[in-house]
Design a protein around this motif. Structure first.
Motif, PDB file in Angstrom:
ATOM      1  N   TYR A  43      81.045 121.763  57.305  1.00 29.46           N
ATOM      2  CA  TYR A  43      81.046 123.211  57.101  1.00 29.46           C
ATOM      3  C   TYR A  43      81.033 123.558  55.611  1.00 29.46           C
ATOM      4  N   GLU A  73      76.490 131.562  69.932  1.00 29.04           N
ATOM      5  CA  GLU A  73      76.585 130.761  68.708  1.00 29.04           C
ATOM      6  C   GLU A  73      77.380 131.511  67.642  1.00 29.04           C
ATOM      7  N   GLU A  74      77.113 132.797  67.503  1.00 33.48           N
ATOM      8  CA  GLU A  74      77.821 133.587  66.495  1.00 33.48           C
ATOM      9  C   GLU A  74      79.321 133.628  66.782  1.00 33.48           C
ATOM     10  N   GLY A 123      80.974 130.248  66.153  1.00 33.86           N
ATOM     11  CA  GLY A 123      81.196 130.061  64.723  1.00 33.86           C
ATOM     12  C   GLY A 123      82.423 130.814  64.244  1.00 33.86           C
ATOM     13  N   ARG A 150      85.772 128.967  62.792  1.00 34.74           N
ATOM     14  CA  ARG A 150      86.282 129.279  61.453  1.00 34.74           C
ATOM     15  C   ARG A 150      87.727 129.773  61.507  1.00 34.74           C
ATOM     16  N   PHE A 182      79.777 123.064  67.436  1.00 33.43           N
ATOM     17  CA  PHE A 182      80.802 123.292  66.437  1.00 33.43           C
ATOM     18  C   PHE A 182      81.921 122.275  66.627  1.00 33.43           C
ATOM     19  N   ARG A 222      79.124 120.919  61.890  1.00 33.69           N
ATOM     20  CA  ARG A 222      78.211 120.972  63.023  1.00 33.69           C
ATOM     21  C   ARG A 222      77.832 119.545  63.410  1.00 33.69           C
TER      22      ARG A 222
END
Length: 246
Positions: A18, A129-130, A133, A137, A227, A232
């Protein structure tokens, strides 16, 4: 012939670390440790560091193309990306890390509450996917909060601070150990038994497993990299009905 496993029951994945900035201004992955498995890094490209916490305290090791290093269970580690850092990761005991062998360095109050820990560690399987992520995070940021506390505590109190975290980790994974033992028996122990039997065959002057010699290609899983804890991940899919290992 069924698809051979990786030697010794290991697992292999490709990792792009990342680039997200963390609370300390560095960019990288989620601090964690493994409770039963050794992990190895073979750096393919880019530059960075792996930060570790052991009984010797907090340390940083540089990473660049061609670097190979590894660490055993109980080593808290965090990957830092200084630019384009990509690794091939080799994991001992394929199946155990995927079944929860990794414990994140969440703050003490989260580590002490199994439901809170599981909720903080989980990524929603059906999320976009968004959204994945965002969740990954947020998980990284929470682990960084506990990691910075742990590093400060180890600096102030020495090994006992790390041992406290390790005790929390052991308590968290304890309910999974029976399932892990089955995975280990079907994977790692089975591979060791094949080598034992092959040595016995050779001692008798017989070819043994050599009769099954073959070249095998395993294809990457389709779709985007998933993820992971540190970045990734690209993994490879099993074939011919073999259980998932990667």
């Amino acid at each position: 012939m069924s698809t051979p496993r990786f030697p010794g029951g290991t697992a292999v994945s490709g990792l792009r670390v990342y680039e997200w900035e963390a609370a300390d201004g560095l960019h990288g992955g989620t601090p964690h440790m493994h409770t039963a498995s050794t992990e190895a890094y073979v750096v393919a490209a880019g530059r960075g560091e792996v930060h570790t916490v052991t009984g010797q305290g907090a340390q940083a090791a540089e990473l660049s193309a061609g670097t190979v290093l590894w660490f055993g269970p109980g080593t808290v580690h965090r990957l830092v990306n200084h630019g384009g850092l990509e690794l091939t990761v080799v994991m001992q005991n394929a199946g155990l890390p995927e079944a929860g062998d990794a414990v994140f360095t969440f703050p003490r109050e989260v580590l002490a509450d199994r439901e809170a820990y599981d909720a903080a560690a989980r990524l929603s399987p059906d999320a976009s996917e968004e959204e994945l992520g965002r969740q990954a995070r947020a998980r990284r940021d929470l682990a960084m909060e506990g990691y910075l506390e742990l590093v400060a505590s180890v600096g102030a109190h020495g090994q006992e601070a790390l041992r406290e975290f390790q005790r929390h980790a052991a308590a968290l994974v304890r309910p999974r150990v029976a399932a892990w033992r089955r995975i280990w028996q079907e994977n790692v122990e089975r591979e060791a038994e094949l080598t034992r039997d092959q040595l016995a065959a050779l001692a008798r002057g017989e070819p043994g497993l050599m009769h099954d010699a073959a070249l095998v290609r395993t294809e990457p899983r389709p779709g985007p990299r998933r993820f992971g804890m540190c970045g990734r991940l690209r993994t490879w899919q099993p074939r011919d009905g073999e259980p998932e290992q990667l």
